[in-house]
Design a protein around this motif. Structure first.
Motif, short mmCIF file in Angstrom:
data_model
loop_
_atom_site.label_atom_id
_atom_site.label_comp_id
_atom_site.label_asym_id
_atom_site.label_seq_id
_atom_site.Cartn_x
_atom_site.Cartn_y
_atom_site.Cartn_z
N GLY A 53 38.73 16.84 -9.54
CA GLY A 53 38.89 16.11 -8.29
C GLY A 53 37.94 16.59 -7.21
O GLY A 53 37.08 17.44 -7.43
N ALA A 54 38.12 16.02 -6.01
CA ALA A 54 37.21 16.31 -4.90
C ALA A 54 37.33 17.75 -4.42
O ALA A 54 36.32 18.40 -4.11
CB ALA A 54 37.48 15.34 -3.76
N LEU A 55 38.55 18.26 -4.30
CA LEU A 55 38.73 19.64 -3.85
C LEU A 55 38.11 20.61 -4.83
O LEU A 55 37.46 21.59 -4.43
CB LEU A 55 40.23 19.94 -3.66
CG LEU A 55 40.57 21.33 -3.12
CD1 LEU A 55 39.93 21.55 -1.76
CD2 LEU A 55 42.09 21.50 -3.04
N HIS A 56 38.30 20.36 -6.11
CA HIS A 56 37.69 21.23 -7.12
C HIS A 56 36.17 21.15 -7.04
O HIS A 56 35.47 22.15 -7.24
CB HIS A 56 38.18 20.85 -8.52
CG HIS A 56 37.72 21.80 -9.58
ND1 HIS A 56 38.27 23.05 -9.75
CD2 HIS A 56 36.75 21.70 -10.53
CE1 HIS A 56 37.67 23.68 -10.74
NE2 HIS A 56 36.74 22.87 -11.24
N TYR A 57 35.65 19.98 -6.74
CA TYR A 57 34.20 19.81 -6.57
C TYR A 57 33.70 20.66 -5.41
O TYR A 57 32.64 21.31 -5.51
CB TYR A 57 33.87 18.34 -6.34
CG TYR A 57 32.43 18.06 -6.03
CD1 TYR A 57 31.49 17.92 -7.05
CD2 TYR A 57 31.99 17.93 -4.72
CE1 TYR A 57 30.16 17.66 -6.77
CE2 TYR A 57 30.66 17.67 -4.42
CZ TYR A 57 29.75 17.53 -5.45
OH TYR A 57 28.43 17.28 -5.16
N GLN A 58 34.45 20.68 -4.31
CA GLN A 58 34.06 21.51 -3.17
C GLN A 58 34.01 22.98 -3.54
O GLN A 58 33.16 23.74 -3.07
CB GLN A 58 35.04 21.30 -2.02
CG GLN A 58 34.85 20.00 -1.25
CD GLN A 58 35.76 19.91 -0.05
OE1 GLN A 58 36.97 20.18 -0.14
NE2 GLN A 58 35.20 19.55 1.09
N ARG A 59 34.93 23.38 -4.39
CA ARG A 59 35.01 24.79 -4.76
C ARG A 59 33.99 25.19 -5.82
O ARG A 59 33.46 26.30 -5.80
CB ARG A 59 36.41 25.10 -5.31
CG ARG A 59 37.53 24.97 -4.30
CD ARG A 59 38.88 25.02 -5.00
NE ARG A 59 40.00 25.03 -4.07
CZ ARG A 59 41.26 24.82 -4.42
NH1 ARG A 59 41.56 24.61 -5.71
NH2 ARG A 59 42.22 24.84 -3.52
N SER A 60 33.72 24.26 -6.75
CA SER A 60 32.95 24.64 -7.93
C SER A 60 31.69 23.82 -8.17
O SER A 60 30.85 24.19 -8.99
CB SER A 60 33.84 24.51 -9.18
OG SER A 60 34.15 23.15 -9.41
N GLY A 61 31.55 22.68 -7.48
CA GLY A 61 30.44 21.79 -7.74
C GLY A 61 30.65 20.87 -8.92
O GLY A 61 29.76 20.13 -9.32
N PRO A 121 38.44 12.47 2.24
CA PRO A 121 37.48 11.89 3.19
C PRO A 121 36.28 12.81 3.41
O PRO A 121 36.43 14.03 3.56
CB PRO A 121 38.30 11.75 4.47
CG PRO A 121 39.72 11.76 4.04
CD PRO A 121 39.77 12.63 2.83
N GLY A 122 35.12 12.26 3.39
CA GLY A 122 33.91 13.02 3.67
C GLY A 122 33.34 13.79 2.50
O GLY A 122 32.24 14.35 2.59
N VAL A 123 34.08 13.87 1.40
CA VAL A 123 33.56 14.55 0.21
C VAL A 123 32.85 13.51 -0.63
O VAL A 123 33.45 12.80 -1.43
CB VAL A 123 34.68 15.23 -0.59
CG1 VAL A 123 34.10 16.01 -1.77
CG2 VAL A 123 35.49 16.16 0.31
#
Length: 360
Positions: free
Chosen positions: A42-50, A75-77
């Motif tokens: 998901g988006a949060l995991h993308y923020q953490r790990s790419g 939002p915004g990711v």
């Protein structure tokens, strides 16, 4: 037999509705029938790990019997081209696992007030089958954007893609009791065959497939006209089959006629894999507040059991699916524990406990 179920909580309200549904599944099926495998994405995991869909999550999904997903997106990711990262989670799973049929039941439940005047439970009960891997969405990642002056995406329709989703729709109609209006098993082809060659081809292939289903009627509706028909005569429909983009749009319209996305279940199915999630988004504005409705995800979990039960000839799972659907609808019908999206004040945890009590 026991079944491995990959669970991806995702973003926003995803963890709340996913965990609520897991609790209901455990109550309905017992402690030893379903083996839940929690995975990241998901988006949060993308923020953490790419990574929006890690390799180990994809591998687990490939080997599991089914997948249950909460919600994705923040939002915004976004990627540099402006497209949302969160949506890419199930889009990647859709294409990598060839989940070619998106199944969206449109059924008015007891206890849910219909936005359409004078329609009652039992009168709106049909399924939209959306072709899930072709159409306009085939351009995902391949469209052209030229010097901020021009952008194009290509609509792709293949004989193989249309044939298999059409057969899926006709087979599904055979499993149902027909349209509420007349009991007729019927597949309605939604297209724009009067304007675009790609949709004329879509209609022609569906018509060819229909010739091998003499017991199921075929019907046709242009995508613009069907938006009116779904409001004026929803009881006419049994199964609707549509190209990817049109199916995406009319599925949400259908959900709106039976109470909204908060009660709309969804399944993305292929020959070997199935992904199940509520049709709603991640609603980050209410995340972590115990304010989300778990209804759509619980009904999607019931769809998962039904799909597994049919694939593995497991009558117990089919019974458990029915029990969950009945319990959720009974809680809604009682009107004592009503989610916020249906005009009530019930917390996610309160509704979950009510369903668990009903199952017991």
């Amino acid at each position: 037999m026991s079944y491995d179920i990959v669970t991806i909580d995702g973003d926003g309200i995803g963890p709340e509705v996913c965990q609520a549904s897991i609790a209901v599944l455990r109550e309905a099926c017992g402690s030893d029938r379903l083996n839940f495998i929690a995975c990241e994405g998901g988006a949060l995991h993308y923020q953490r790990s790419g990574q929006v869909l890690p390799d180990d999550t994809l591998a687990a999904c490939r080997s599991a019997h089914a997948m249950l997903h909460g919600a994705a997106g923040l939002p915004g990711v976004t990627y540099p081209d402006g497209t949302e990262v969160g949506n890419d989670l199930h889009l990647r799973l859709r294409f990598k696992l060839d989940l070619f049929a998106n199944v969206r039941p449109i059924r008015l439940l007891r206890g849910v007030q219909c936005p359409l005047k004078d329609w009652q439970p039992g009168q709106i009960d049909y399924v939209i089958v959306r072709e899930n891997t072709e159409g306009l969405y085939a351009s995902r990642g391949g469209g052209v954007r030229l010097r901020d002056e021009l952008a194009t995406d290509t609509l792709v329709v293949t004989r193989k893609g249309v044939e298999r989703v059409a057969r899926f729709a006709f087979n599904l109609s055979r499993q149902r009791q027909g349209a509420p209006r007349d009991g007729q098993r019927r597949v309605t082809v939604c297209d724009k065959a009067n304007i675009l060659n790609s949709y004329a081809f879509f209609r022609a292939v569906c018509t060819e497939v229909a010739q091998t289903y003499a017991d199921v009627a075929i019907d046709y509706a242009y995508a613009d006209a069907i938006t009116v028909h779904m409001i004026k005569k929803p009881d006419f429909y049994d199964v609707i089959v549509a190209e990817n983009m049109f199916g995406d749009i009319i599925s949400d319209l259908g959900a709106g006629t039976v109470g909204g996305l908060g009660v709309a279940s969804s399944a993305e199915l292929g020959e070997h894999h199935g992904l199940f999630q509520g049709a709603h988004g991640s609603a980050p504005d209410i995340a972590g507040q115990d304010a989300a409705s778990p209804v759509a995800t619980m009904l999607s979990a019931a769809l998962m059991l039904r799909w597994l039960g049919e694939r593995h000839a497991d009558a117990a799972l089919l019974g458990d699916a029915k029990r969950i659907e009945t319990a959720v609808e009974e809680v809604l019908a009682q009107g004592l524990v009503v989610p916020a999206d249906q005009g009530g004040k019930a917390r996610c945890s309160e509704f979950t406990q009510a369903v668990l009590h009903q199952l017991r």
